[in-house]
Design a protein around this motif. Structure first.
Motif, short mmCIF file in Angstrom:
data_model
loop_
_atom_site.label_atom_id
_atom_site.label_comp_id
_atom_site.label_asym_id
_atom_site.label_seq_id
_atom_site.Cartn_x
_atom_site.Cartn_y
_atom_site.Cartn_z
N LEU A 37 0.83 -1.20 0.00
CA LEU A 37 0.00 0.00 0.00
C LEU A 37 0.87 1.25 0.00
O LEU A 37 0.61 2.20 -0.74
CB LEU A 37 -0.94 0.01 1.22
CG LEU A 37 -2.34 -0.55 1.03
CD1 LEU A 37 -3.13 -0.43 2.32
CD2 LEU A 37 -3.06 0.16 -0.09
N ALA A 38 1.89 1.27 0.85
CA ALA A 38 2.77 2.43 0.91
C ALA A 38 3.55 2.58 -0.40
O ALA A 38 3.69 3.70 -0.92
CB ALA A 38 3.73 2.30 2.09
N PHE A 39 4.05 1.48 -0.94
CA PHE A 39 4.75 1.54 -2.22
C PHE A 39 3.83 2.04 -3.33
O PHE A 39 4.22 2.85 -4.17
CB PHE A 39 5.30 0.16 -2.59
CG PHE A 39 6.51 -0.25 -1.80
CD1 PHE A 39 7.67 0.49 -1.85
CD2 PHE A 39 6.49 -1.40 -1.02
CE1 PHE A 39 8.79 0.12 -1.12
CE2 PHE A 39 7.59 -1.79 -0.30
CZ PHE A 39 8.75 -1.03 -0.34
N ASN A 40 2.59 1.55 -3.32
CA ASN A 40 1.66 1.95 -4.37
C ASN A 40 1.28 3.41 -4.25
O ASN A 40 1.10 4.10 -5.25
CB ASN A 40 0.41 1.08 -4.32
CG ASN A 40 -0.48 1.27 -5.52
OD1 ASN A 40 -1.63 1.68 -5.42
ND2 ASN A 40 0.05 0.96 -6.70
N ALA A 41 1.14 3.90 -3.03
CA ALA A 41 0.87 5.32 -2.84
C ALA A 41 2.00 6.16 -3.40
O ALA A 41 1.78 7.21 -4.02
CB ALA A 41 0.67 5.62 -1.35
N PHE A 42 3.24 5.71 -3.20
CA PHE A 42 4.41 6.42 -3.73
C PHE A 42 4.39 6.44 -5.25
O PHE A 42 4.54 7.50 -5.88
CB PHE A 42 5.69 5.75 -3.21
CG PHE A 42 6.95 6.30 -3.79
CD1 PHE A 42 7.50 7.48 -3.31
CD2 PHE A 42 7.61 5.64 -4.83
CE1 PHE A 42 8.68 8.00 -3.85
CE2 PHE A 42 8.77 6.15 -5.38
CZ PHE A 42 9.30 7.33 -4.88
N PHE A 43 4.22 5.28 -5.88
CA PHE A 43 4.23 5.21 -7.34
C PHE A 43 3.02 5.92 -7.95
O PHE A 43 3.13 6.55 -9.01
CB PHE A 43 4.27 3.75 -7.79
CG PHE A 43 5.58 3.06 -7.52
CD1 PHE A 43 6.76 3.58 -7.99
CD2 PHE A 43 5.62 1.89 -6.77
CE1 PHE A 43 7.98 2.96 -7.73
CE2 PHE A 43 6.83 1.25 -6.51
CZ PHE A 43 8.01 1.80 -6.99
#
Length: 373
Positions: A158-164
């Motif tokens: 979730l955190a990675f996807n928010a970043f990308f």
């Protein structure tokens, strides 16, 4: 043709069911002020596909390892090899079958060019190779880590996807979206911490633990990047409003990913041990084959739901729904495997549902604001 005739023709065209006006929030200025029910129906169907498919596939994958399966390439192979079951859907949803796009996130236009075959081939090949590596890292993580640690690391996507999504998809963050991300991540973390207290007997060598840790973390980041790139491809490259584009985005990358797994299966030599693995499987040959078969089928169902949500809403939303399935797996394990249910697991489920409703409410506000404009 005079002005009155032109105006009359325009009104008639706007009232046709297949008119582009179908993408608006209501059929006429005096109609009911409700969101487009067809779009909501599709979103609900995709959510059900994603939740049921991912939960069943996770349980079957756990069953494969618990009952004697040990081939990492076979576990990776079944995550993409079920794509042929989607081929008949292309006959029912040809390229001329248009979808009603989300009025908030729609970026397509009525005059779009069909991408070149070479462009699509390279796109599908790149996504297929990306999925091969991602699925392999997940297989290593599930093999070398306790389920609790594996679930906790998977929640980091979730955190990675928010970043990308912020850099690739121009995703805007509101208090409700941030609240949703925090709650869903807390739900998965709480579940993982509780599982650690129940499973203290896992004797895993440090080298394998570190390998599983890094692979799962890398797989979460890679998968989040894949989701954002798929959404970007729908917007900038494919630019199509057909259900067949969703199917193609699943079928062709899965084909290339399956080919990559076959190469890896033979190059690694794991294919030589499949016969003995089948014989030594605790529940027998038939159960071994059915476990792998249904794992492949459920992963495809999950993938269709995932891609549908990317197409209709966003990659961040699809990832929120995907993470919502993490606390669902222990609930299903209680039903099918008679695992113990306690208050911590119930709290994790409530946090996940709260986060899910928070994101749904933000999407409802976006639709309402778009309708007002």
């Amino acid at each position: 043709m005079n002005t009155q005739e032109l105006e009359l023709q325009s009104r008639v065209e706007n009232q046709r069911p297949d008119s582009p006006r179908e993408t608006s929030l209501h059929s006429s200025p005096n109609g009911p002020k409700l969101p487009n029910y067809r779009w909501w129906l599709r979103v609900i169907i995709y959510i059900l596909f994603l939740l049921t498919g991912q939960s069943a596939a996770t349980l079957l994958g756990r069953l494969y390892y618990d009952k004697g399966g040990n081939s990492k390439w076979m576990a990776t192979f079944v995550q993409s090899a079920g794509f042929p079951i989607l081929l008949p859907l292309l006959c029912f949803f040809p390229s001329s079958t248009k979808l009603t796009t989300n009025p908030v996130h729609s970026t397509t236009s009525s005059a779009t060019k069909i991408p070149k075959l070479s462009t699509l081939t390279l796109l599908y090949l790149a996504f297929g190779l990306l999925l091969t590596g991602d699925n392999m890292m997940y297989s290593y993580g599930l093999l070398y880590l306790p389920v609790s640690t594996y679930s906790l690391l998977c929640a980091t996507q979730l955190a990675f996807n928010a970043f990308f999504s912020f850099f690739l998809n121009s995703q805007k963050f509101t208090p409700f979206i941030l609240n949703s991300l925090v709650l869903v991540t807390m739900s998965a973390s709480l579940l993982a911490i509780n599982a650690d207290s129940e499973n203290n007997t896992n004797n895993i060598p440090k080298r394998k633990y570190v390998t599983g840790f890094l692979c799962t973390l890398g797989a979460s980041a890679t998968y989040s990047l894949y989701l954002s790139l798929v959404q970007l491809s729908f917007q900038k490259v494919i630019k199509s409003e057909t259900f067949s584009t969703v199917l193609n985005m699943q079928i062709y990358p899965s084909f290339f990913a399956t080919c990559g797994c076959v190469v890896g299966l033979f190059a690694s030599g794991e294919w030589k041990g499949l016969e003995s693995e089948m014989k030594e499987y605790k529940q027998g040959r038939v159960s071994y084959i059915m476990t792998l078969l249904w794992t492949a089928v459920t992963w495809q169902i999950s993938s269709v739901g995932l891609l549908g949500l990317i197409f209709e809403v966003s990659s961040l939303f699809s990832n929120v729904i995907s993470t919502l399935a993490l606390p669902l797996v222990p609930i299903l394990a209680v039903i099918f495997f008679h695992d113990k249910m306690d208050g911590v697991k119930v709290m994790a489920m409530l946090l996940a549902i709260w986060g899910f409703l928070s994101y749904i409410y933000q999407n409802y506000r976006d639709v309402s604001e778009s309708k007002a404009k």
